[in-house]
Design a protein around this motif. Structure first.
Motif, mmCIF file in Angstrom:
data_model
loop_
_atom_site.group_PDB
_atom_site.id
_atom_site.type_symbol
_atom_site.label_atom_id
_atom_site.label_comp_id
_atom_site.label_asym_id
_atom_site.label_seq_id
_atom_site.Cartn_x
_atom_site.Cartn_y
_atom_site.Cartn_z
ATOM 1 N N ASP A 77 -30.030 -15.328 7.857
ATOM 2 C CA ASP A 77 -29.992 -16.785 7.269
ATOM 3 C C ASP A 77 -31.116 -17.258 6.476
ATOM 4 O O ASP A 77 -31.067 -18.076 5.485
ATOM 5 N N ARG A 81 -30.963 -18.046 2.283
ATOM 6 C CA ARG A 81 -31.040 -19.354 1.799
ATOM 7 C C ARG A 81 -32.235 -19.217 0.796
ATOM 8 O O ARG A 81 -32.185 -19.904 -0.386
ATOM 9 N N PRO A 96 -22.261 -17.499 -0.579
ATOM 10 C CA PRO A 96 -22.307 -16.500 0.364
ATOM 11 C C PRO A 96 -21.029 -15.781 0.617
ATOM 12 O O PRO A 96 -19.931 -16.568 0.791
ATOM 13 N N THR A 100 -23.614 -14.740 8.235
ATOM 14 C CA THR A 100 -23.705 -15.400 9.253
ATOM 15 C C THR A 100 -23.117 -16.891 9.133
ATOM 16 O O THR A 100 -22.920 -17.378 10.059
ATOM 17 N N THR A 101 -22.807 -17.254 7.814
ATOM 18 C CA THR A 101 -22.455 -18.450 7.768
ATOM 19 C C THR A 101 -20.558 -18.650 8.210
ATOM 20 O O THR A 101 -20.096 -19.325 8.906
ATOM 21 N N ASP A 104 -20.777 -18.484 12.122
ATOM 22 C CA ASP A 104 -20.894 -19.837 12.652
ATOM 23 C C ASP A 104 -19.758 -20.517 12.560
ATOM 24 O O ASP A 104 -19.342 -21.460 13.628
ATOM 25 N N ARG A 105 -18.897 -20.619 11.196
ATOM 26 C CA ARG A 105 -17.776 -21.159 11.220
ATOM 27 C C ARG A 105 -16.618 -20.843 12.216
ATOM 28 O O ARG A 105 -15.949 -21.498 12.907
ATOM 29 N N PRO A 110 -23.513 -16.903 15.742
ATOM 30 C CA PRO A 110 -23.712 -15.717 14.924
ATOM 31 C C PRO A 110 -23.722 -14.395 15.661
ATOM 32 O O PRO A 110 -23.588 -13.392 15.283
ATOM 33 N N GLU A 191 -19.457 -27.345 -2.213
ATOM 34 C CA GLU A 191 -20.801 -27.427 -1.183
ATOM 35 C C GLU A 191 -20.431 -27.845 0.230
ATOM 36 O O GLU A 191 -19.579 -28.933 0.176
ATOM 37 N N ASP A 194 -23.819 -27.723 5.333
ATOM 38 C CA ASP A 194 -25.083 -27.076 5.335
ATOM 39 C C ASP A 194 -25.710 -26.718 4.116
ATOM 40 O O ASP A 194 -26.706 -25.922 3.998
ATOM 41 N N LEU A 196 -24.800 -24.737 1.461
ATOM 42 C CA LEU A 196 -24.323 -23.852 0.811
ATOM 43 C C LEU A 196 -22.967 -23.826 0.301
ATOM 44 O O LEU A 196 -22.050 -24.769 0.863
ATOM 45 N N ARG A 198 -19.069 -22.593 -0.314
ATOM 46 C CA ARG A 198 -17.904 -22.158 0.632
ATOM 47 C C ARG A 198 -16.807 -22.087 0.092
ATOM 48 O O ARG A 198 -16.139 -23.025 -0.961
#
Length: 210
Positions: A77, A81, A96, A100-101, A104-105, A110, A191, A194, A196, A198
């Motif tokens: 992560d 970033r 991304p 890991t993103t 998490d979702r 993770p 955006e 977090d 980032l 999506r």
């Protein structure tokens, strides 16, 4: 297969799962799941659904895998970033991919989806500028073969100079056969909280299928 099913199916199958877990060779089973990157996800489901049927071999393997995956996720992560920041400082949109993103979702942890590298998608017209952005971060020049129009087949690969540093792949497309999916994937991304980008859920599902 039962552990990989929906929550409803898993719950209804609990007696069958418990019976299978008592009969399985735990060491071989754990090795098989680990080989496929599923030890933490499916193993944790086994522990949750039928804790009385899970022996110490499988239990300890799952817990060790979770610790390792979570520590790895922290490093990934941080790298993600840093890479996205360097790209966006140059005005290059960066999405991304998985990693890991997504873990998490989808799973809220993770550690349940082990990841080994960082993948980002950039516009095909910006792939050259993206390479320069990564070089400015200290990454050596990628060695991927250049195909037509100065593009790699799908991505450029960057290896960190330090041992254990994660691999970074900068994509201009996500599959060798597609022509416009990646462009639409990036164009319609938004955006997230977090910070980032999506993809839309339906497109992210298509990405995973690809």
């Amino acid at each position: 297969m039962l552990l990989a099913s929906t929550a409803r199916v898993r719950g209804a199958s609990r007696p069958r799962l418990a019976s299978l877990l008592r009969r399985v060779d735990s060491r071989s089973y754990a090795a098989l799941l680990d080989e496929r990157g599923l030890l933490t996800l499916l193993g944790s489901r086994a522990i949750e659904l039928a804790p009385e049927a899970v022996d110490e071999v499988l239990r300890s393997g799952v817990h060790a895998g979770m610790r390792a995956a979570r520590l790895r996720a922290l490093m990934l992560d941080t790298t993600l970033r840093q890479v996205v920041g360097a790209l966006e400082e140059r005005g290059i949109a960066a999405l991304p991919l998985k990693g890991t993103t997504l873990a998490d979702r989808v799973h809220g942890d993770p550690g349940l989806r082990p990841t080994t590298d960082v993948d980002v998608l950039v516009p095909r017209t910006e792939i050259g500028a993206a390479v320069q952005a990564l070089r400015a971060l200290g990454y050596p020049a990628p060695g991927d073969p250049v195909w037509t129009k100065g593009l790699p087949e799908m991505h450029y690969t960057f290896m960190g100079g330090d041992a254990g540093s994660p691999r970074v792949e900068v994509h201009w497309r996500v599959h060798w056969s597609e022509r416009s999916f990646s462009d639409e994937l990036l164009r319609s991304s938004t955006e997230a909280p977090d910070g980032l980008r999506r993809a839309k859920p339906a497109q992210e599902l298509a990405l995973l299928l690809l």
